[in-house]
Design a protein around this motif. Structure first.
Motif, mmCIF file in Angstrom:
data_model
loop_
_atom_site.group_PDB
_atom_site.id
_atom_site.type_symbol
_atom_site.label_atom_id
_atom_site.label_comp_id
_atom_site.label_asym_id
_atom_site.label_seq_id
_atom_site.Cartn_x
_atom_site.Cartn_y
_atom_site.Cartn_z
ATOM 1 N N LEU A 176 14.258 9.289 -8.784
ATOM 2 C CA LEU A 176 14.114 10.108 -9.985
ATOM 3 C C LEU A 176 15.388 10.889 -10.277
ATOM 4 O O LEU A 176 15.761 11.080 -11.439
ATOM 5 N N GLU A 177 16.058 11.327 -9.232
ATOM 6 C CA GLU A 177 17.319 12.053 -9.427
ATOM 7 C C GLU A 177 18.392 11.133 -9.985
ATOM 8 O O GLU A 177 19.164 11.519 -10.870
ATOM 9 N N ALA A 178 18.440 9.886 -9.483
ATOM 10 C CA ALA A 178 19.429 8.920 -9.973
ATOM 11 C C ALA A 178 19.172 8.571 -11.439
ATOM 12 O O ALA A 178 20.099 8.488 -12.250
ATOM 13 N N LEU A 230 1.429 6.537 -7.103
ATOM 14 C CA LEU A 230 0.368 7.457 -7.515
ATOM 15 C C LEU A 230 0.807 8.909 -7.403
ATOM 16 O O LEU A 230 0.283 9.775 -8.097
ATOM 17 N N HIS A 231 1.759 9.170 -6.510
ATOM 18 C CA HIS A 231 2.300 10.527 -6.356
ATOM 19 C C HIS A 231 3.627 10.696 -7.106
ATOM 20 O O HIS A 231 4.327 11.699 -6.914
ATOM 21 N N LEU A 232 3.953 9.688 -7.948
ATOM 22 C CA LEU A 232 5.221 9.705 -8.690
ATOM 23 C C LEU A 232 6.418 9.861 -7.755
ATOM 24 O O LEU A 232 7.416 10.502 -8.088
ATOM 25 N N ASP A 233 6.294 9.243 -6.588
ATOM 26 C CA ASP A 233 7.377 9.250 -5.613
ATOM 27 C C ASP A 233 7.915 7.828 -5.500
ATOM 28 O O ASP A 233 7.279 6.953 -4.912
ATOM 29 N N PHE A 234 9.076 7.582 -6.092
ATOM 30 C CA PHE A 234 9.651 6.243 -6.089
ATOM 31 C C PHE A 234 10.531 6.000 -4.870
ATOM 32 O O PHE A 234 11.127 4.935 -4.744
ATOM 33 N N GLY A 235 10.618 7.000 -4.010
ATOM 34 C CA GLY A 235 11.409 6.840 -2.812
ATOM 35 C C GLY A 235 12.889 7.086 -3.046
ATOM 36 O O GLY A 235 13.299 7.690 -4.037
ATOM 37 N N GLU A 236 13.692 6.580 -2.130
ATOM 38 C CA GLU A 236 15.138 6.770 -2.177
ATOM 39 C C GLU A 236 15.826 5.466 -2.513
ATOM 40 O O GLU A 236 15.445 4.395 -2.033
ATOM 41 N N SER A 237 16.826 5.538 -3.378
ATOM 42 C CA SER A 237 17.599 4.343 -3.727
ATOM 43 C C SER A 237 18.318 3.816 -2.495
ATOM 44 O O SER A 237 18.951 4.576 -1.760
ATOM 45 N N TYR A 238 18.199 2.491 -2.287
ATOM 46 C CA TYR A 238 18.846 1.883 -1.129
ATOM 47 C C TYR A 238 20.365 2.003 -1.213
ATOM 48 O O TYR A 238 21.046 2.202 -0.198
ATOM 49 N N THR A 239 20.903 1.861 -2.411
ATOM 50 C CA THR A 239 22.349 1.803 -2.572
ATOM 51 C C THR A 239 22.973 3.162 -2.858
ATOM 52 O O THR A 239 24.074 3.453 -2.386
ATOM 53 N N LEU A 240 22.291 4.007 -3.629
ATOM 54 C CA LEU A 240 22.848 5.309 -3.993
ATOM 55 C C LEU A 240 22.539 6.395 -2.968
ATOM 56 O O LEU A 240 23.138 7.475 -3.013
ATOM 57 N N LEU A 283 14.969 -2.171 -4.700
ATOM 58 C CA LEU A 283 13.610 -2.174 -5.245
ATOM 59 C C LEU A 283 13.161 -0.815 -5.757
ATOM 60 O O LEU A 283 12.628 -0.725 -6.878
ATOM 61 N N PRO A 284 13.327 0.281 -5.012
ATOM 62 C CA PRO A 284 12.878 1.573 -5.547
ATOM 63 C C PRO A 284 13.534 1.924 -6.876
ATOM 64 O O PRO A 284 12.873 2.423 -7.790
ATOM 65 N N LEU A 285 14.817 1.633 -7.009
ATOM 66 C CA LEU A 285 15.521 1.961 -8.248
ATOM 67 C C LEU A 285 15.076 1.044 -9.385
ATOM 68 O O LEU A 285 14.907 1.494 -10.529
ATOM 69 N N VAL A 286 14.864 -0.245 -9.093
ATOM 70 C CA VAL A 286 14.382 -1.180 -10.112
ATOM 71 C C VAL A 286 13.019 -0.741 -10.634
ATOM 72 O O VAL A 286 12.768 -0.715 -11.843
ATOM 73 N N VAL A 287 12.123 -0.410 -9.710
ATOM 74 C CA VAL A 287 10.778 0.018 -10.105
ATOM 75 C C VAL A 287 10.841 1.310 -10.918
ATOM 76 O O VAL A 287 10.162 1.465 -11.934
ATOM 77 N N TRP A 305 0.835 -1.206 0.000
ATOM 78 C CA TRP A 305 0.000 0.000 0.000
ATOM 79 C C TRP A 305 0.873 1.262 0.000
ATOM 80 O O TRP A 305 0.595 2.219 -0.723
ATOM 81 N N SER A 306 1.919 1.253 0.825
ATOM 82 C CA SER A 306 2.832 2.397 0.839
ATOM 83 C C SER A 306 3.517 2.564 -0.512
ATOM 84 O O SER A 306 3.680 3.684 -1.017
ATOM 85 N N PHE A 307 3.881 1.435 -1.099
ATOM 86 C CA PHE A 307 4.518 1.451 -2.415
ATOM 87 C C PHE A 307 3.556 2.022 -3.459
ATOM 88 O O PHE A 307 3.930 2.884 -4.269
ATOM 89 N N LEU A 308 2.308 1.568 -3.441
ATOM 90 C CA LEU A 308 1.324 2.011 -4.420
ATOM 91 C C LEU A 308 1.008 3.490 -4.240
ATOM 92 O O LEU A 308 0.864 4.231 -5.226
#
Length: 319
Positions: A98-100, A83-93, A279-283, A76-79
């Motif tokens: 979106l910036e990456a 919907l807000h075009l917020d993919f979160g923060e890359s775990y590794t970078l 996961l955030p970067l893959v998505v 649900w948090s992911f979805l």
């Protein structure tokens, strides 16, 4: 005829809605596939098992990223983020996804659009020169197109690299400028050009037997003029309809070219993200690729209508 504008707008709106649903479906599939990958994502974030993270560090990362929450709550948090075009923060970078991606998407798009242009140039030249020709010349053109379409991109890239970069020194082995773009673009463009030429050739040879060709020749138009000005316009339609798929496949194939030629781009970034279970970067990268497919197909629809104006009345009648 005046209904074509609203009809095209309605068609575009439908495609946008389909695109949103497709992107949500893609994100959902990637999310649940990532959950099936063995291993602890917290350990991957901390550098993998070889880094020997402490249990307390693993627990802290698990809580920080919400891996200890129920799966449906994570989804649900992911979805909601999607919907807000917020993919979160890359775990590794350790930076916004979106910036990456924005830092790497430029080289990939330059590569794919250059490859698509090369594919169309090769397709048009091969079609005009050999399609509908009798004898060995026509058979040679068809054979070359079939061979080009069947070339494996990874093998072709290695051959081009060894011959033109290592042996002849015509192009750099690794380069980010215009010279460094040529061989990767040819790696992707030659097989697609062969495929488009095959499709265009079949339609071209069919159109050569149409009455409008006989009429144009009766008016004194040269064979080259008939082929280039009249027949090619109609024969290009199937290739145009496949260009949306072609552009999407080029973005996917960019992973191969970027690995072979050590180029920057989202292909290299995707390999790193999958390896690290980021996961955030893959998505985010998956969304970019899916978005390219969607936009390319929408532009293909518009280009199809622009090339064949008769379709405007058809769209208006069915709207």
């Amino acid at each position: 005829m005046h209904t074509s504008g609203p009809a095209l707008a309605q068609r575009a709106a439908r495609r946008v809605l389909e695109a949103v649903l497709l992107l949500l479906a893609v994100g959902t599939i990637v999310f649940f596939l990532e959950q099936l990958v063995p291993g602890d994502p917290a350990i991957a974030i901390l550098g993998g098992a070889s880094a020997h993270p402490t249990p307390s560090a693993v627990e802290a990362v698990t809580h920080q990223y919400g891996f200890d929450r129920p799966l449906l709550a994570q989804y649900w948090s992911f979805l909601t983020g999607l919907l807000h075009l917020d993919f979160g923060e890359s775990y590794t970078l350790k930076q916004p996804v979106l910036e990456a991606i924005a830092g790497q998407v430029g080289p990939t798009l330059a590569l794919t659009f250059t490859a698509l242009a090369i594919a169309w140039v090769l397709s048009i030249l091969a079609t005009l020169a050999t399609a509908g020709r009798r004898g060995a010349w026509g058979r040679l053109g068809a054979g070359v197109e079939a061979a080009a379409a069947a070339l494996p991109q990874f093998w072709l890239g290695l051959v081009l690299l060894i011959v033109f970069a290592v042996r002849l020194h015509w192009f750099p082995v690794i380069g980010s400028g215009a010279a460094g773009l040529v061989l990767p673009a040819l790696t992707l463009g030659i097989p697609l050009g062969g495929f488009l030429a095959q499709v265009t050739r079949d339609e071209f040879e069919t159109k050569l037997r149409q009455p409008f060709v006989v009429s144009a020749r009766a008016r004194g138009m040269s064979d080259a003029g008939v082929r280039a000005r009249h027949v090619l316009r109609h024969a290009a339609l199937p290739g145009i309809s496949l260009s949306g798929w072609g552009l999407g496949s080029l973005v996917s194939g960019a992973v191969i070219a970027e690995v072979v030629f050590a180029r920057q781009g989202i292909g290299q970034l995707l390999v790193t993200a999958v390896t690290a279970r980021d996961l955030p970067l893959v998505v985010g990268i998956t969304f970019v690729v899916a978005l390219v497919y969607v936009v390319a197909n929408l532009l293909t629809d518009l280009a199809y209508v622009a090339v064949d104006p008769r379709l405007r009345s058809t769209i208006g009648a069915t709207a």
